[in-house]
Scaffold this motif. Structure first.
Motif, mmCIF file in Angstrom:
data_model
loop_
_atom_site.group_PDB
_atom_site.id
_atom_site.type_symbol
_atom_site.label_atom_id
_atom_site.label_comp_id
_atom_site.label_asym_id
_atom_site.label_seq_id
_atom_site.Cartn_x
_atom_site.Cartn_y
_atom_site.Cartn_z
ATOM 1 N N LEU A 38 139.707 10.263 10.421
ATOM 2 C CA LEU A 38 138.803 11.379 10.641
ATOM 3 C C LEU A 38 137.397 10.907 10.302
ATOM 4 N N ILE A 39 136.527 10.893 11.289
ATOM 5 C CA ILE A 39 135.159 10.416 11.082
ATOM 6 C C ILE A 39 134.183 11.496 11.492
ATOM 7 N N GLY A 40 132.964 11.386 11.006
ATOM 8 C CA GLY A 40 131.939 12.354 11.358
ATOM 9 C C GLY A 40 130.831 12.361 10.335
ATOM 10 N N PRO A 41 129.708 12.994 10.651
ATOM 11 C CA PRO A 41 128.568 13.024 9.731
ATOM 12 C C PRO A 41 128.890 13.785 8.456
ATOM 13 N N ASN A 42 128.133 13.507 7.393
ATOM 14 C CA ASN A 42 128.229 14.328 6.193
ATOM 15 C C ASN A 42 127.919 15.780 6.543
ATOM 16 N N ALA A 194 142.924 1.921 12.500
ATOM 17 C CA ALA A 194 143.434 3.224 12.931
ATOM 18 C C ALA A 194 144.091 3.162 14.308
ATOM 19 N N ASP A 195 145.181 3.910 14.441
ATOM 20 C CA ASP A 195 145.805 4.094 15.754
ATOM 21 C C ASP A 195 145.071 5.166 16.550
ATOM 22 N N ARG A 196 144.531 6.148 15.822
ATOM 23 C CA ARG A 196 143.850 7.270 16.453
ATOM 24 C C ARG A 196 142.582 7.583 15.671
ATOM 25 N N VAL A 197 141.617 8.108 16.378
ATOM 26 C CA VAL A 197 140.361 8.533 15.765
ATOM 27 C C VAL A 197 140.089 9.969 16.190
ATOM 28 N N ALA A 198 139.651 10.785 15.229
ATOM 29 C CA ALA A 198 139.187 12.136 15.544
ATOM 30 C C ALA A 198 137.771 12.256 14.998
ATOM 31 N N LEU A 199 136.807 12.469 15.882
ATOM 32 C CA LEU A 199 135.406 12.563 15.484
ATOM 33 C C LEU A 199 135.031 14.030 15.378
ATOM 34 N N LEU A 200 134.719 14.439 14.142
ATOM 35 C CA LEU A 200 134.369 15.828 13.866
ATOM 36 C C LEU A 200 132.857 15.954 13.752
ATOM 37 N N ASP A 201 132.288 16.884 14.495
ATOM 38 C CA ASP A 201 130.843 17.114 14.434
ATOM 39 C C ASP A 201 130.593 18.603 14.585
ATOM 40 N N THR A 222 131.203 -0.849 20.499
ATOM 41 C CA THR A 222 131.811 -0.685 19.184
ATOM 42 C C THR A 222 132.052 0.793 18.911
ATOM 43 N N LEU A 223 132.884 1.059 17.919
ATOM 44 C CA LEU A 223 133.120 2.445 17.534
ATOM 45 C C LEU A 223 131.858 3.062 16.959
ATOM 46 N N LEU A 224 131.064 2.274 16.244
ATOM 47 C CA LEU A 224 129.801 2.779 15.714
ATOM 48 C C LEU A 224 128.889 3.250 16.842
ATOM 49 N N GLU A 225 128.806 2.472 17.910
ATOM 50 C CA GLU A 225 127.979 2.870 19.045
ATOM 51 C C GLU A 225 128.524 4.145 19.688
ATOM 52 N N ALA A 226 129.851 4.257 19.808
ATOM 53 C CA ALA A 226 130.452 5.471 20.361
ATOM 54 C C ALA A 226 130.167 6.671 19.468
ATOM 55 N N TYR A 227 130.234 6.440 18.163
ATOM 56 C CA TYR A 227 129.930 7.498 17.186
ATOM 57 C C TYR A 227 128.499 8.001 17.367
ATOM 58 N N GLU A 228 127.567 7.078 17.456
ATOM 59 C CA GLU A 228 126.161 7.463 17.589
ATOM 60 C C GLU A 228 125.898 8.221 18.878
ATOM 61 N N ARG A 229 126.641 7.898 19.929
ATOM 62 C CA ARG A 229 126.453 8.597 21.200
ATOM 63 C C ARG A 229 127.106 9.973 21.199
ATOM 64 N N SER A 230 128.095 10.175 20.320
ATOM 65 C CA SER A 230 128.854 11.421 20.313
ATOM 66 C C SER A 230 128.279 12.476 19.398
ATOM 67 N N VAL A 231 127.589 12.050 18.339
ATOM 68 C CA VAL A 231 127.085 12.983 17.336
ATOM 69 C C VAL A 231 125.867 13.718 17.875
ATOM 70 N N ALA A 232 125.878 15.031 17.732
ATOM 71 C CA ALA A 232 124.763 15.843 18.212
ATOM 72 C C ALA A 232 123.543 15.647 17.328
ATOM 73 N N GLY A 233 122.370 15.600 17.935
ATOM 74 C CA GLY A 233 121.125 15.500 17.178
ATOM 75 C C GLY A 233 120.954 14.138 16.533
ATOM 76 N N ASP A 234 120.296 14.135 15.387
ATOM 77 C CA ASP A 234 119.977 12.915 14.665
ATOM 78 C C ASP A 234 121.155 12.493 13.809
#
Length: 245
Positions: A38-42, A194-201, A222-234
Motif C-alpha cells: 500500500l503506497i501513497g502520500p502522507n 511486492a506482487d501487487r501494489v495499491a496506490l492510495l491518494d 520505474t514505480l517511483l515515476e508511475a507514483y509521481e504521475r498518479s498522485v494528484a497535485g504536488d
C-alpha cells in the motif's frame, strides 16, 4: 505459493473523522501467498485503511471480510509505533504472546531469529533501539503464523540493510501462504518484492496491479515515476484529510 482467493477483502470502505472524509469507496483484496504494498502520500488515508483491515476500528461504510481458515489468530498487525511493556526481555515478551496463542517458547525463539533479533533476545525491551523495537513488533505480528499479516511502515527507522531484510521477511511469509499487506515509502523495495501494489491518494485507490502493470499502464520506467504521475497535485505536499499517514 500464490492463491488468488482473497483471505481478507475490503469492499467499498468509507471512513470519516467527524466531517472529514478520509476513505472513499476503497475496495481491496488480499490473496493468500502474496505481498500487497500500500503506497501513497502522507495523509492519503493509508493508516486509517490499515487499521480498518486489522479490525481496530469500524469503517463508516463498507465491509471487511476475513475468508481464511479458522485459527487462534487470524490477523497479525504491526502498528507504526510498536510499544511493549517495560521490565521484560524481547524473548519474554514474545513468549507471552506465544503462550496466549497456545504456542510454545520455541515459536517465540523462531520469530526472533526470523527478524534478526536472536542476539538481543535477552535484552530488556526498554533497552532496544527504535529499529530493534520495530523488529520485535514484526516478530510479534507473526507469532502463531496468522493467515494475514499487516505491517504499517515496517522499514521505518531501520538502516538500508535491515529494510531489505524486512521485505525479505514479508516475501518469506507470503511464500509460506500468508496474505501480507505492508505500507511503505521505499518504492524501490516495493518494486522488487511486492506482487501487487495499491496506490492510495486522497482516500481512493487510484492505481492497482502488479508493479510492472502499474508502470506499463503509465509508460513509466520505474514505480517511483508511475507514483509521481498518479498522485494528484504536488507529490511533495502533505495531504490533510484527518490523519498523518
Amino acid at each position: 505459493m500464490t492463491d488468488e482467493t482473497p483471505t481478507l477483502e475490503a469492499t467499498a470502505l468509507k471512513h470519516s473523522y467527524g466531517d472529514v472524509p478520509v476513505l472513499e469507496d476503497v475496495t481491496l483484496a488480499l490473496p493468500a501467498g502474496t505481498v500487497t504494498a500500500l503506497i501513497g502520500p502522507n495523509g492519503s488515508g493509508k493508516t486509517t485503511l490499515i487499521r480498518a483491515l486489522a479490525g481496530l476500528h469500524e469503517p463508516t461504510g463498507g465491509t471487511v471480510r476475513y475468508r481464511g481458515p479458522e485459527t487462534a489468530r487470524e490477523i497479525g498487525y504491526l502498528p507504526q509505533r510498536p510499544e511493549f511493556r517495560p521490565g521484560f526481555t524481547a524473548r519474554e515478551t514474545l513468549a507471552f504472546y506465544a503462550e496466549l496463542l497456545g504456542e510454545g517458547a520455541a515459536d517465540a525463539t523462531a520469530r526472533l531469529e526470523l527478524v534478526g533479533l536472536a542476539a538481543a533476545a535477552d535484552r530488556p525491551v526498554e533497552a532496544l533501539s527504535g529499529g530493534m523495537t520495530r523488529l520485535l513488533g514484526i516478530a510479534q505480528a507473526t507469532v502463531g503464523s496468522p493467515p494475514v499479516v499487516i505491517l504499517d511502515e515496517p522499514g521505518s527507522g531501520l538502516d538500508p540493510g535491515m529494510r531489505v531484510h524486512v521485505f525479505e521477511i514479508a516475501a518469506e511469509l507470503a511464500d509460506e501462504g500468508a496474505a501480507v499487506l505492508l505500507s511503505s515509502h521505499s518504492l524501490d523495495l516495493v518494486e522488487r518484492t511486492a506482487d501487487r501494489v495499491a496506490l492510495l491518494d486522497e482516500g481512493r485507490i487510484v492505481r492497482s496491479g502488479s508493479p510492472a502493470a502499474v508502470r506499463d499502464d503509465l509508460g513509466a520506467a520505474t514505480l517511483l515515476e508511475a507514483y509521481e504521475r498518479s498522485v494528484a497535485g504536488d507529490a511533495g505536499t502533505v495531504r490533510v484529510r484527518g490523519e498523518s499517514a
